[in-house]
Scaffold this motif. Sequence first.
Motif, mmCIF file in Angstrom:
data_model
loop_
_atom_site.group_PDB
_atom_site.id
_atom_site.type_symbol
_atom_site.label_atom_id
_atom_site.label_comp_id
_atom_site.label_asym_id
_atom_site.label_seq_id
_atom_site.Cartn_x
_atom_site.Cartn_y
_atom_site.Cartn_z
ATOM 1 N N GLY A 68 0.831 -1.171 0.020
ATOM 2 C CA GLY A 68 0.050 -0.026 0.093
ATOM 3 C C GLY A 68 0.895 1.193 -0.024
ATOM 4 N N GLY A 69 1.958 1.193 0.517
ATOM 5 C CA GLY A 69 2.963 2.302 0.382
ATOM 6 C C GLY A 69 3.380 2.539 -0.888
ATOM 7 N N TYR A 70 3.556 1.560 -1.887
ATOM 8 C CA TYR A 70 3.874 1.774 -3.360
ATOM 9 C C TYR A 70 2.706 2.440 -3.788
ATOM 10 C CZ TYR A 70 6.970 -2.129 -1.868
ATOM 11 O OH TYR A 70 7.665 -3.025 -1.335
ATOM 12 N N VAL A 71 1.479 2.033 -3.641
ATOM 13 C CA VAL A 71 0.375 2.741 -4.190
ATOM 14 C C VAL A 71 0.066 4.050 -3.753
ATOM 15 C CG1 VAL A 71 -2.159 2.656 -4.235
ATOM 16 C CG2 VAL A 71 -0.934 0.544 -4.294
ATOM 17 N N ALA A 72 0.416 4.331 -2.253
ATOM 18 C CA ALA A 72 0.281 5.683 -1.907
ATOM 19 C C ALA A 72 1.134 6.738 -2.303
ATOM 20 C CB ALA A 72 0.433 5.694 -0.338
ATOM 21 N N LEU A 73 2.560 6.219 -2.770
ATOM 22 C CA LEU A 73 3.370 6.903 -3.360
ATOM 23 C C LEU A 73 3.078 7.225 -4.749
ATOM 24 C CD1 LEU A 73 6.524 5.374 -2.014
ATOM 25 C CD2 LEU A 73 5.965 7.914 -1.660
ATOM 26 N N ALA A 74 2.547 6.406 -5.533
ATOM 27 C CA ALA A 74 1.846 6.732 -6.946
ATOM 28 C C ALA A 74 0.704 7.434 -6.842
ATOM 29 C CB ALA A 74 1.305 5.305 -7.441
ATOM 30 N N MET A 75 -0.183 7.637 -5.648
ATOM 31 C CA MET A 75 -1.336 8.677 -5.550
ATOM 32 C C MET A 75 -0.753 10.115 -5.294
ATOM 33 S SD MET A 75 -3.602 6.308 -3.150
ATOM 34 C CE MET A 75 -4.958 7.410 -2.762
ATOM 35 N N LEU A 76 0.502 10.049 -4.524
ATOM 36 C CA LEU A 76 1.138 11.191 -4.036
ATOM 37 C C LEU A 76 1.654 11.850 -5.472
ATOM 38 C CD1 LEU A 76 2.354 13.631 -2.463
ATOM 39 C CD2 LEU A 76 4.489 12.218 -1.958
ATOM 40 N N GLU A 77 2.493 11.090 -6.178
ATOM 41 C CA GLU A 77 2.820 11.498 -7.547
ATOM 42 C C GLU A 77 1.816 12.186 -8.554
ATOM 43 O OE1 GLU A 77 6.489 9.862 -9.926
ATOM 44 O OE2 GLU A 77 4.588 8.607 -10.427
ATOM 45 N N CYS A 90 5.911 0.241 7.469
ATOM 46 C CA CYS A 90 6.489 -0.736 7.221
ATOM 47 C C CYS A 90 6.849 -1.126 5.601
ATOM 48 C CB CYS A 90 5.632 -2.254 7.600
ATOM 49 S SG CYS A 90 5.391 -2.026 9.561
ATOM 50 N N THR A 91 7.098 0.089 5.040
ATOM 51 C CA THR A 91 7.533 -0.038 3.559
ATOM 52 C C THR A 91 8.410 1.186 3.351
ATOM 53 O OG1 THR A 91 6.313 0.249 1.472
ATOM 54 C CG2 THR A 91 5.670 1.848 3.179
ATOM 55 N N ALA A 92 8.885 1.199 2.256
ATOM 56 C CA ALA A 92 9.800 2.242 1.771
ATOM 57 C C ALA A 92 9.672 2.735 0.311
ATOM 58 C CB ALA A 92 11.221 1.471 2.115
ATOM 59 N N PRO A 93 10.244 3.582 -0.150
ATOM 60 C CA PRO A 93 9.871 4.353 -1.549
ATOM 61 C C PRO A 93 10.712 3.853 -2.697
ATOM 62 C CG PRO A 93 11.146 5.697 -0.464
ATOM 63 C CD PRO A 93 11.002 4.625 0.515
#
Length: 246
Positions: A68-77, A90-93
């Motif tokens: 979900g962190g990978y998805v969240a960063l795509a949403m941020l972008e 519990c994730t990293a970019p």
Amino acid sequence: MKARHDTLVLVPGLNNTRAVFDGVVAALPAGVTARALDNPALDSVEAIARAHLAALPERFWLAGFSFGGYVALAMLELAPERVLGIALLCTAPYADRPEAAQKRLAALDAVAQGRYFEMIAQQAANAFHPDSLGNAALMAARQAMVLDYGPQRYAAHVRATAARPDRSALLDGSRATLVLAASHDRLFAPAMLADCAAAIPGAVLAVVQDAGHLAPMEQPQAVASHLLRWMGAAEQGGADTPMTRS
């Protein structure tokens, strides 16, 4: 806490439905509107991000757990103006190294052979704190969640994970950032996430004790407390301590 912008969006990880956040949502006060999402069976984090953004309010706090962190960063972008703050749980970019991506894709052979549920059951020891493995209710909740999630979503999300780019440049300190680690996480070790947080201007590192990778299920009250502290500090225009533990 009653924030001016009170919607907290929670994005679950691989093999997780929104149920991974049930305990976290229950621990949040009435002043926070929690939106725990389910990731659709799409094979890119960008496609999943677009689907979520189409259904969310104009502005929100954003927390992504593991995948979900990978998805969240795509949403941020895609929509930086809509994200008030971002929490990486519990994730990293970073992107996968080529060998790691190939190892992920190789796991899809088990799905093709009908062994998805067997494979996920065998991964419990890597997903939880050792003390959690004897918690029958917790193990039953995880099993029900995995059954609901299913092999189709798993296959799509593994492909999405393997193809994700490095998005660390997005974390430039322009919005409140929380990096949350779990003391016994074998997938995203606390030391690695401490280095990640140190590279983000103004980021807060929080370490949840007595939890493995599935910290939102194992220690939901602690996770909720850190999320509230992150949201509250930003609303007040202040900064949290560099590291907190619970």
